[in-house]
Design an enzyme around this catalytic site. Sequence first.
Site: not given
Ligand code: ASP
Length: 370
Positions: A218, A246, A248
């Site tokens: 991200t 889904r 996040g």
């Molecule tokens: N936090 C993000 C999510 O769970 C993914 C990530 O940051 O790697 O969608």
Amino acid sequence: MNRRRFVYSSAAVGLTAAVTPRALFAQAPTIMNSKSIKPVVISSANGNKFKNGGDMTCVQKAFSMMTQGTDVLDALIAGVNIVELDPLDTSVGYGGLPNADGIVQLDSSCMHGPKKRAGGVAALEGVRTPSLVAKAVMEQTDHHLIVGAGAQSFARGLGFKIEDDLNTEESRKLWLEWKRRTDPSHYLDPQKRAEAGRRVMMEMVAEGLIDRQHIYGTINCDGINAKGEICGVTTTSGLAWKIPGRVGDSPILGAGLYVDGEVGAAGSTGRGEANLYNLCSFLIVENMRKGMHPKDAGLEACRRIKGNTVEKRLLNNKGNPNFNINFYALNAKGEYAGVSMYPSASYAVCTEKGPATVPCEPLLEGQPED
Ligand code: ASP
């Protein structure tokens, strides 16, 4: 009342008897300017890695625009747009690793400290720059979060280009490989999903097919300018091969991002479910409000996650979380930090000295799978 307003109003009270209102008014800029902040932009490590063919990384671009007078949030979003549009980053925007059906679904949120406004989108398909759609939600609606087909239709209505498929050759190839190796029916069984999904992901990491950072991945980017104006943005393709729909932590205010213009900003990358359960960006900002340094506030959030991680499938052999999670935080004084559950994560920073990539301060030793 924050300290700056306090300084201004107590100075004003002291001056009232001696000066005219006009002279009093003239004092304000002097008082404000005497408390000038050193501008800084921080982000997850990918904010110093990708240039999408240009000559600046995200933090460089954001810092340079912000210090030339662009609105802080506009500058940060111009920075993360570089990463969203770069096909080489498979964790954000165009070319982000898709969901289990092979469809790229994107999440993003932004918060504007001085304006006290926020916007977000989740499970958005077909737009390469979800951060700009999040900003449009902030600016053009009375809402904070628009999701799925509604988010796409909102974006289409505003003239965003909608594409059928945001996969690149690379992201599609990796998804097909994942699909070949897994049984999609495992979604119905969280234990089986965790085991099968994680085993296959780890195999693919071990074989060098994907980078560990891109299972999750991200970009969060936060900045403060010399006037003390604080903003933040988070944008992602989320967990690789997630269950379609889904969502996040990234688009959820208080989880993937939180900004209080008087206190500071915090954002996250890594296992979103752990962050959603604990609303850590909000927790970090609240702890900074109580006077904690960004580093201590971030480590406290990691501690909270560790304490609340109980399911066997999420614990490693040592009883610690079997995932990594990172936080990036800055306060209204311009102090900042990057922290992580485990070592090896880093974060990007840009100050007047230029860009740098700095190790995050870890809470635990070892690695998630120890
Ligand atoms: N936090 C993000 C999510 O769970 C993914 C990530 O940051 O790697 O969608």
